[in-house]
Design a protein around this motif. Structure first.
Motif, PDB file in Angstrom:
ATOM      1  N   ASP A 157       0.722  -1.275  -0.010  1.00 52.43           N
ATOM      2  CA  ASP A 157      -0.031   0.092   0.120  1.00 52.43           C
ATOM      3  C   ASP A 157       0.899   1.306   0.001  1.00 52.43           C
ATOM      4  N   VAL A 158       2.085   1.168   0.171  1.00 48.07           N
ATOM      5  CA  VAL A 158       2.969   2.221   0.115  1.00 48.07           C
ATOM      6  C   VAL A 158       4.246   1.898  -0.589  1.00 48.07           C
ATOM      7  N   GLY A 159       4.828   3.145  -1.032  1.00 45.61           N
ATOM      8  CA  GLY A 159       6.375   2.877  -1.520  1.00 45.61           C
ATOM      9  C   GLY A 159       7.259   3.187  -0.452  1.00 45.61           C
ATOM     10  N   ILE A 160       8.632   3.292  -1.112  1.00 47.64           N
ATOM     11  CA  ILE A 160       9.902   3.135  -0.299  1.00 47.64           C
ATOM     12  C   ILE A 160      10.062   4.301   0.833  1.00 47.64           C
ATOM     13  N   ILE A 161       9.320   5.425   0.205  1.00 48.69           N
ATOM     14  CA  ILE A 161       9.649   6.685   1.231  1.00 48.69           C
ATOM     15  C   ILE A 161       8.762   6.355   2.510  1.00 48.69           C
ATOM     16  N   TYR A 162       7.478   5.955   2.235  1.00 48.59           N
ATOM     17  CA  TYR A 162       6.775   5.752   3.438  1.00 48.59           C
ATOM     18  C   TYR A 162       7.098   4.360   4.388  1.00 48.59           C
ATOM     19  N   ASP A 163       7.693   3.572   3.742  1.00 48.91           N
ATOM     20  CA  ASP A 163       7.913   2.255   4.391  1.00 48.91           C
ATOM     21  C   ASP A 163       9.520   2.344   4.955  1.00 48.91           C
ATOM     22  N   THR A 164      10.193   2.925   4.198  1.00 45.42           N
ATOM     23  CA  THR A 164      11.689   2.818   4.499  1.00 45.42           C
ATOM     24  C   THR A 164      12.504   4.180   4.848  1.00 45.42           C
ATOM     25  N   SER A 165      12.343   5.053   4.177  1.00 45.80           N
ATOM     26  CA  SER A 165      12.949   6.227   4.189  1.00 45.80           C
ATOM     27  C   SER A 165      12.448   6.971   5.722  1.00 45.80           C
ATOM     28  N   VAL A 166      11.311   6.652   6.148  1.00 47.66           N
ATOM     29  CA  VAL A 166      10.752   7.420   7.477  1.00 47.66           C
ATOM     30  C   VAL A 166      11.502   7.034   8.461  1.00 47.66           C
ATOM     31  N   HIS A 167      12.293   5.995   8.501  1.00 51.46           N
ATOM     32  CA  HIS A 167      13.086   5.701   9.280  1.00 51.46           C
ATOM     33  C   HIS A 167      14.410   6.547   9.644  1.00 51.46           C
ATOM     34  N   ASP A 168      14.656   6.797   8.589  1.00 45.75           N
ATOM     35  CA  ASP A 168      15.976   7.753   8.456  1.00 45.75           C
ATOM     36  C   ASP A 168      15.508   9.360   8.656  1.00 45.75           C
ATOM     37  N   ILE A 169      14.397   9.594   8.219  1.00 48.51           N
ATOM     38  CA  ILE A 169      13.823  10.951   8.417  1.00 48.51           C
ATOM     39  C   ILE A 169      13.676  11.044   9.898  1.00 48.51           C
ATOM     40  N   ASP A 170      13.365  10.114  10.688  1.00 50.81           N
ATOM     41  CA  ASP A 170      13.233  10.554  12.084  1.00 50.81           C
ATOM     42  C   ASP A 170      14.354  10.373  12.848  1.00 50.81           C
ATOM     43  N   THR A 171      15.363   9.580  12.446  1.00 52.18           N
ATOM     44  CA  THR A 171      16.675   9.436  13.001  1.00 52.18           C
ATOM     45  C   THR A 171      17.296  10.601  12.865  1.00 52.18           C
ATOM     46  N   ALA A 172      17.323  11.208  11.603  1.00 52.92           N
ATOM     47  CA  ALA A 172      18.018  12.606  11.299  1.00 52.92           C
ATOM     48  C   ALA A 172      17.230  13.661  12.116  1.00 52.92           C
ATOM     49  N   LYS A 189       9.981   4.518  -9.992  1.00 52.44           N
ATOM     50  CA  LYS A 189       9.421   3.255  -9.857  1.00 52.44           C
ATOM     51  C   LYS A 189      10.200   2.241 -10.813  1.00 52.44           C
ATOM     52  N   ILE A 190      10.550   1.054 -10.534  1.00 50.75           N
ATOM     53  CA  ILE A 190      11.101   0.014 -11.718  1.00 50.75           C
ATOM     54  C   ILE A 190      10.268  -1.144 -11.363  1.00 50.75           C
ATOM     55  N   ARG A 191       9.832  -1.683 -10.049  1.00 53.49           N
ATOM     56  CA  ARG A 191       9.192  -3.028  -9.985  1.00 53.49           C
ATOM     57  C   ARG A 191       7.980  -2.856  -9.350  1.00 53.49           C
ATOM     58  N   HIS A 192       7.779  -1.791  -8.558  1.00 57.44           N
ATOM     59  CA  HIS A 192       6.632  -1.563  -7.664  1.00 57.44           C
ATOM     60  C   HIS A 192       5.735  -0.456  -8.184  1.00 57.44           C
ATOM     61  N   GLU A 193       4.282  -0.530  -7.597  1.00 58.45           N
ATOM     62  CA  GLU A 193       3.253   0.218  -8.283  1.00 58.45           C
ATOM     63  C   GLU A 193       3.537   1.618  -7.548  1.00 58.45           C
ATOM     64  N   HIS A 194       4.291   1.763  -6.447  1.00 57.45           N
ATOM     65  CA  HIS A 194       4.704   3.032  -5.877  1.00 57.45           C
ATOM     66  C   HIS A 194       6.257   3.133  -6.011  1.00 57.45           C
ATOM     67  N   GLU A 195       6.870   4.287  -5.712  1.00 63.17           N
ATOM     68  CA  GLU A 195       8.160   4.448  -5.834  1.00 63.17           C
ATOM     69  C   GLU A 195       9.069   3.422  -4.999  1.00 63.17           C
ATOM     70  N   ASP A 196      10.116   2.949  -5.730  1.00 61.76           N
ATOM     71  CA  ASP A 196      11.048   1.906  -5.183  1.00 61.76           C
ATOM     72  C   ASP A 196      12.650   2.184  -5.069  1.00 61.76           C
ATOM     73  N   PHE A 197      12.648   3.647  -5.426  1.00 61.40           N
ATOM     74  CA  PHE A 197      14.067   4.031  -5.074  1.00 61.40           C
ATOM     75  C   PHE A 197      13.776   5.670  -4.745  1.00 61.40           C
ATOM     76  N   ALA A 198      14.451   6.261  -4.012  1.00 59.70           N
ATOM     77  CA  ALA A 198      14.470   7.534  -3.613  1.00 59.70           C
ATOM     78  C   ALA A 198      15.539   8.233  -2.680  1.00 59.70           C
ATOM     79  N   SER A 199      15.766   9.466  -3.447  1.00 59.00           N
ATOM     80  CA  SER A 199      17.122  10.150  -2.625  1.00 59.00           C
ATOM     81  C   SER A 199      16.330  11.362  -2.161  1.00 59.00           C
ATOM     82  N   ILE A 200      16.626  11.719  -0.964  1.00 57.25           N
ATOM     83  CA  ILE A 200      16.031  12.682  -0.223  1.00 57.25           C
ATOM     84  C   ILE A 200      17.144  13.754   0.574  1.00 57.25           C
ATOM     85  N   MET A 201      16.804  14.748   0.374  1.00 59.53           N
ATOM     86  CA  MET A 201      17.770  15.856   1.191  1.00 59.53           C
ATOM     87  C   MET A 201      16.960  16.662   2.054  1.00 59.53           C
TER      88      MET A 201
END
Length: 311
Positions: A157-172, A189-201
């Motif tokens: 139901d979500v892409g990598i930003i909501y599932d994974t990047s949020v950990h590092d956002i909170d840690t930062a 996105k390559i393989r997922h219906e939502h984004e599956d790679f991201a770079s955030i500054m």
């Protein structure tokens, strides 16, 4: 103390194991009755496939919500209205405005609402936090996070930003002890219906910055971060919990005891329910992480930086 758990999926089974070990698990609820029955029988507790039925039948102090993100708001609202303490797995809600509503409801009903940003409880992050606070290696100016893995099949139901990047956002936010005022991101996105790679500054005051790279493309699991300070670079691995410090002339390894972050996180929540002065992720902090994730998606879509004013 009596604790119930809603959702027994891929990550939820770990919560069930620990809550049972700690002797506080009193009931399980999952819309899949077969799964609910399996875990209920395994841990010798009552089991349900309806939250309404559980609320009618069980007396309990707190709840763990470990269900898909899209269901968090509705389930958590019912529990807060019943004046129960609630731990919601990350992200707290899909929309930040829903999180604001839940945070206000928890405050009104004088109950704890927290969110599962587990890296706060990673012993390696705890050590780095202390080093940064003491300014042992000067001022912290930049954070770099790298999370890579093959795409988890259960995340739909979500892409990598909501599932994974949020950990590092909170840690930062936790390591800088601040909230960013600007977000710039690129995602695809390559393989997922939502984004599956991201770079955030993320841009913080005094030109401090966090760079977060996440993908579900590479086959190797990698979870590392660097804290760039004025006198050294502190590098750590979220998985091995090893910490190294690179200075001008030498490298130093910092010894620390490896512990299971989820166990520490759950113990903190239970301690907070008992009125102990435990560290937990505040509801507003979790709402802010969602706001930053929303800004990252918007930035990627529009190709522009998004400015924020977070409390």
């Amino acid at each position: 103390m009596k604790i119930i758990q809603i959702g027994t999926g891929g990550w939820g089974k770990n919560h069930t194991r620990i809550l049972s070990q700690l002797g506080v698990l009193s009931a399980i609820c999952d819309t899949d009755l077969k799964k609910s029955k399996e875990y209920g029988e395994k841990y010798s507790v009552n089991y349900y496939d309806s939250l309404d039925e559980l609320l009618k039948s069980e007396e309990f102090d707190g709840a763990f919500v470990v269900t898909p993100t899209s269901t968090h708001t509705q389930i958590t609202k019912k529990l807060l209205e019943a004046k129960k303490h609630v731990f919601v797995e990350k992200p707290m809600t899909y929309k930040s405005e829903d999180g604001e509503v839940l945070a206000k409801l928890a405050e009104k009903n004088k109950v704890i609402l927290t969110c599962g940003y587990i890296e706060r409880f990673n012993p390696a992050v705890d050590v780095v936090k202390k080093l940064v606070k003491e300014k042992k290696f000067g001022d912290l100016v930049m954070l770099e996070f790298h999370r890579e893995n093959r795409m988890p099949l259960h995340i739909k139901d979500v892409g990598i930003i909501y599932d994974t990047s949020v950990h590092d956002i909170d840690t930062a936010n936790w390591l800088f002890d601040d909230m960013p005022h600007v977000v710039f991101a690129r995602a695809g996105k390559i393989r997922h219906e939502h984004e599956d790679f991201a770079s955030i500054m993320l841009g913080y005051k005094d030109d401090k910055v966090a760079i977060i790279s996440s993908n579900w493309i590479t086959p190797k699991k990698l979870r590392k971060f660097n804290a760039v300070c004025t006198d050294a670079i502190i590098s750590s691995d979220f998985i091995s919990q090893e910490i190294t410090v690179e200075k001008d002339e030498e490298n130093e390894t910092i010894q620390n005891e490896k512990q299971e972050p989820l166990l520490l996180e759950i113990k903190s929540f239970l301690g907070a329910i008992e009125g102990k002065n435990e560290h937990i992720v505040k509801a507003q902090e979790a709402v802010n992480v969602t706001k930053i994730a929303e800004a990252a998606l918007l930035s990627s879509l529009k190709g522009i930086p998004i400015y924020l004013d977070l409390k």
